[in-house]
Design an enzyme around this catalytic site. Structure first.
Site, PDB file in Angstrom:
ATOM      1  N   TYR A  49       0.855  -1.188   0.000  1.00  0.00           N
ATOM      2  CA  TYR A  49       0.000   0.000   0.000  1.00  0.00           C
ATOM      3  C   TYR A  49       0.889   1.236   0.000  1.00  0.00           C
ATOM      4  O   TYR A  49       2.069   1.167   0.388  1.00  0.00           O
ATOM      5  CB  TYR A  49      -0.927   0.016   1.229  1.00  0.00           C
ATOM      6  CG  TYR A  49      -0.213   0.072   2.567  1.00  0.00           C
ATOM      7  CD1 TYR A  49       0.264   1.281   3.094  1.00  0.00           C
ATOM      8  CD2 TYR A  49      -0.002  -1.087   3.315  1.00  0.00           C
ATOM      9  CE1 TYR A  49       0.929   1.326   4.319  1.00  0.00           C
ATOM     10  CE2 TYR A  49       0.672  -1.052   4.534  1.00  0.00           C
ATOM     11  CZ  TYR A  49       1.132   0.159   5.027  1.00  0.00           C
ATOM     12  OH  TYR A  49       1.799   0.211   6.221  1.00  0.00           O
ATOM     13  N   ARG A 124      10.319  -7.120  13.730  1.00  0.00           N
ATOM     14  CA  ARG A 124       8.945  -7.566  13.534  1.00  0.00           C
ATOM     15  C   ARG A 124       8.909  -8.630  12.440  1.00  0.00           C
ATOM     16  O   ARG A 124       9.482  -8.439  11.361  1.00  0.00           O
ATOM     17  CB  ARG A 124       8.101  -6.369  13.099  1.00  0.00           C
ATOM     18  CG  ARG A 124       6.603  -6.628  13.104  1.00  0.00           C
ATOM     19  CD  ARG A 124       5.879  -5.388  12.596  1.00  0.00           C
ATOM     20  NE  ARG A 124       4.486  -5.356  12.974  1.00  0.00           N
ATOM     21  CZ  ARG A 124       3.574  -4.618  12.342  1.00  0.00           C
ATOM     22  NH1 ARG A 124       3.935  -3.840  11.327  1.00  0.00           N
ATOM     23  NH2 ARG A 124       2.313  -4.626  12.734  1.00  0.00           N
ATOM     24  N   ARG A 130      -1.864 -10.054   3.353  1.00  0.00           N
ATOM     25  CA  ARG A 130      -2.165  -8.868   2.535  1.00  0.00           C
ATOM     26  C   ARG A 130      -1.089  -7.785   2.694  1.00  0.00           C
ATOM     27  O   ARG A 130      -1.067  -6.812   1.963  1.00  0.00           O
ATOM     28  CB  ARG A 130      -3.559  -8.320   2.876  1.00  0.00           C
ATOM     29  CG  ARG A 130      -3.631  -7.712   4.240  1.00  0.00           C
ATOM     30  CD  ARG A 130      -5.024  -7.309   4.670  1.00  0.00           C
ATOM     31  NE  ARG A 130      -5.073  -7.207   6.111  1.00  0.00           N
ATOM     32  CZ  ARG A 130      -4.602  -6.198   6.832  1.00  0.00           C
ATOM     33  NH1 ARG A 130      -4.066  -5.158   6.228  1.00  0.00           N
ATOM     34  NH2 ARG A 130      -4.682  -6.208   8.141  1.00  0.00           N
ATOM     35  N   TYR A 157       3.098 -10.541  13.982  1.00  0.00           N
ATOM     36  CA  TYR A 157       1.779 -10.089  13.549  1.00  0.00           C
ATOM     37  C   TYR A 157       1.177 -11.170  12.672  1.00  0.00           C
ATOM     38  O   TYR A 157       1.762 -11.566  11.660  1.00  0.00           O
ATOM     39  CB  TYR A 157       1.914  -8.768  12.781  1.00  0.00           C
ATOM     40  CG  TYR A 157       0.591  -8.069  12.496  1.00  0.00           C
ATOM     41  CD1 TYR A 157      -0.530  -8.284  13.286  1.00  0.00           C
ATOM     42  CD2 TYR A 157       0.465  -7.177  11.432  1.00  0.00           C
ATOM     43  CE1 TYR A 157      -1.734  -7.641  13.027  1.00  0.00           C
ATOM     44  CE2 TYR A 157      -0.736  -6.515  11.164  1.00  0.00           C
ATOM     45  CZ  TYR A 157      -1.832  -6.760  11.966  1.00  0.00           C
ATOM     46  OH  TYR A 157      -3.020  -6.120  11.718  1.00  0.00           O
ATOM     47  N   HIS A 181      -1.820  -6.852  18.446  1.00  0.00           N
ATOM     48  CA  HIS A 181      -3.286  -6.826  18.396  1.00  0.00           C
ATOM     49  C   HIS A 181      -3.931  -8.166  18.803  1.00  0.00           C
ATOM     50  O   HIS A 181      -4.866  -8.639  18.150  1.00  0.00           O
ATOM     51  CB  HIS A 181      -3.772  -6.417  17.006  1.00  0.00           C
ATOM     52  CG  HIS A 181      -2.949  -5.334  16.354  1.00  0.00           C
ATOM     53  ND1 HIS A 181      -2.279  -4.370  17.068  1.00  0.00           N
ATOM     54  CD2 HIS A 181      -2.680  -5.083  15.034  1.00  0.00           C
ATOM     55  CE1 HIS A 181      -1.631  -3.565  16.219  1.00  0.00           C
ATOM     56  NE2 HIS A 181      -1.850  -3.974  15.006  1.00  0.00           N
ATOM     57  N   ASP A 257      -1.619   2.734  17.549  1.00  0.00           N
ATOM     58  CA  ASP A 257      -1.520   2.293  16.150  1.00  0.00           C
ATOM     59  C   ASP A 257      -1.600   3.463  15.171  1.00  0.00           C
ATOM     60  O   ASP A 257      -1.806   3.276  13.980  1.00  0.00           O
ATOM     61  CB  ASP A 257      -2.568   1.229  15.792  1.00  0.00           C
ATOM     62  CG  ASP A 257      -2.236   0.540  14.466  1.00  0.00           C
ATOM     63  OD1 ASP A 257      -1.050   0.375  14.153  1.00  0.00           O
ATOM     64  OD2 ASP A 257      -3.185   0.201  13.717  1.00  0.00           O
ATOM     65  N   ASN A 262      -4.396   1.191   6.593  1.00  0.00           N
ATOM     66  CA  ASN A 262      -5.363   0.246   6.010  1.00  0.00           C
ATOM     67  C   ASN A 262      -6.729   0.194   6.662  1.00  0.00           C
ATOM     68  O   ASN A 262      -7.381  -0.844   6.621  1.00  0.00           O
ATOM     69  CB  ASN A 262      -4.801  -1.190   6.042  1.00  0.00           C
ATOM     70  CG  ASN A 262      -3.663  -1.366   5.084  1.00  0.00           C
ATOM     71  OD1 ASN A 262      -3.763  -0.919   3.943  1.00  0.00           O
ATOM     72  ND2 ASN A 262      -2.581  -1.963   5.533  1.00  0.00           N
TER      73      ASN A 262
HETATM   74  C1  0GY Z   1      -0.752  -2.277  12.188  1.00  0.00           C
HETATM   75  C2  0GY Z   1      -1.567  -2.999  11.240  1.00  0.00           C
HETATM   76  C3  0GY Z   1      -1.494  -3.042   9.901  1.00  0.00           C
HETATM   77  C4  0GY Z   1      -0.417  -2.615   9.102  1.00  0.00           C
HETATM   78  C5  0GY Z   1       0.882  -2.605   9.430  1.00  0.00           C
HETATM   79  O1  0GY Z   1       3.127  -2.341   9.005  1.00  0.00           O
HETATM   80  C6  0GY Z   1       1.996  -2.293   8.530  1.00  0.00           C
HETATM   81  O2  0GY Z   1       1.766  -2.040   7.346  1.00  0.00           O
HETATM   82  O3  0GY Z   1       1.242  -2.888  10.658  1.00  0.00           O
HETATM   83  C7  0GY Z   1      -2.642  -3.619   9.219  1.00  0.00           C
HETATM   84  O4  0GY Z   1      -2.886  -3.273   8.042  1.00  0.00           O
HETATM   85  O5  0GY Z   1      -3.342  -4.467   9.819  1.00  0.00           O
HETATM   86  O6  0GY Z   1      -0.288  -2.822  13.185  1.00  0.00           O
HETATM   87  O7  0GY Z   1      -0.543  -1.094  12.009  1.00  0.00           O
END
Ligand code: 0GY
Length: 309
Positions: A49, A124, A130, A157, A181, A257, A262
């Site tokens: 993105y 991380r 996605r 994540y 999360h 956050d 997104n």
């Molecule tokens: C978050 C969640 C998202 C994205 C990212 O690094 C990122 O692009 O973490 C998400 O789209 O669920 O933790 O910010």
């Protein structure tokens, strides 16, 4: 060429309300990001993105507005393994920010050392399809073994449905593990159903596993506060987050956050996200652990030790 945002991209909410809930002194926003600015820190070619810009100055203004003292800035996937924007933000924080990086197998020890000096304390590993392309597990294990030497930890994540498949890999990691999360529970399923029970078991059986009780706005199906000022926003997430906070009070972290990558349907008012905290951490003691003691122990242990002496 300036970057063009992904169509439909929602910009972060300017002018957040002043929270009604006062966070304890020294509180840490332990999950937030910076995006670019793209003209200074270009987004990665492999990104999934293209966000709006969200600078370190804007992040630190939000920190002050919400009453926080410190930040943990997590490398966002739109910057790939180019950690310069995050590290630059750390360098301009006056020691009030730590970072979580993304690195590849070919990262040199001198680069890791320089990041450590700048305030990076972890890497991380992202399994949300996605957001990133697949990285082989042997590469991740190799990285985990190397960063362990710096006293860093691993932030993971993933989506809750993928936990069974990832379990063996996660439990083989040698460091502290911090889950983003809450492993993204499906909050339309029962709290005592098998999916969330597996996540609770993951934490119960592995004392090195921590969880961020973050992102009600991402997980909620019932949604944000109504315009009529409904108090208990994102109420369907409350039982899940509260259960984790009350069961593992010494291994939970909270973060905004910001700038909320997104989100498709609404952009939260960060002040209202702070007002969510007492619903999931109902006592002063739980709030202090969640917002101060736990993140300080993980990210600023040298200050914690000083205090104890
Ligand atoms: C978050 C969640 C998202 C994205 C990212 O690094 C990122 O692009 O973490 C998400 O789209 O669920 O933790 O910010």
């Amino acid at each position: 060429m300036p970057f063009e945002k992904t169509p439909g991209w929602l910009d972060w909410y300017a002018g957040p309300s002043k929270p009604r809930f006062t966070v304890p002194e020294g509180a840490v926003d332990a999950h937030c990001h910076v995006f670019g600015p793209g003209a200074e820190f270009p987004f990665a070619p492999e990104r999934k993105y293209t966000p709006c810009d969200a600078s370190k100055q804007q992040l630190y203004a939000l920190r002050d507005r919400l009453g926080f003292a410190r930040n943990v800035i997590v490398q966002a996937t739109c910057h790939g393994a180019d950690n310069r924007a995050m590290v630059d933000a750390l360098a301009h924080s006056g020691g009030r920010a730590r970072g979580i990086a993304t690195v590849r197998r070919d990262v040199a020890d001198v680069e890791l050392r320089a990041m450590h000096e700048a305030g990076v304390r972890g890497v991380r590993f992202n399994f949300v399809k996605r957001l990133v392309d697949f990285t082989p597990k042997d590469e991740l294990l190799e990285i985990a073994d190397r960063i362990e030497g710096f006293g860093w930890h691993v932030v993971i994540y993933f989506e809750s449905v993928d936990l069974p498949e990832l379990w063996d890999f996660f439990t083989a990691l040698p460091t502290t593990i911090v889950v983003d999360h809450m492993g993204r529970p499906d909050v339309s399923k029962p709290l005592d159903g098998p999916e969330f029970a597996l996540f609770v078991r993951f934490m119960q059986e592995h004392p090195n596993v921590w969880s961020k009780v973050t992102c009600p706005e991402r997980l909620s199906i019932s949604g944000p506060p109504a315009l009529n000022g409904e108090q208990n926003a994102y109420r369907d997430v409350v039982p899940f987050a509260r259960h984790i906070v009350e069961t593992f009070p010494d291994r939970v972290l909270w973060g905004t956050d910001w700038p909320h990558p997104n989100l498709k349907s609404h952009m939260p008012d960060d002040g209202l996200l702070v007002d969510f905290i007492p619903h999931i951490a109902p006592t002063k003691e739980l709030q202090r652990k969640l917002l101060v003691d736990n993140p300080m122990r993980l990210y600023w242990p040298e200050l914690t030790r000083e205090k104890q002496q």
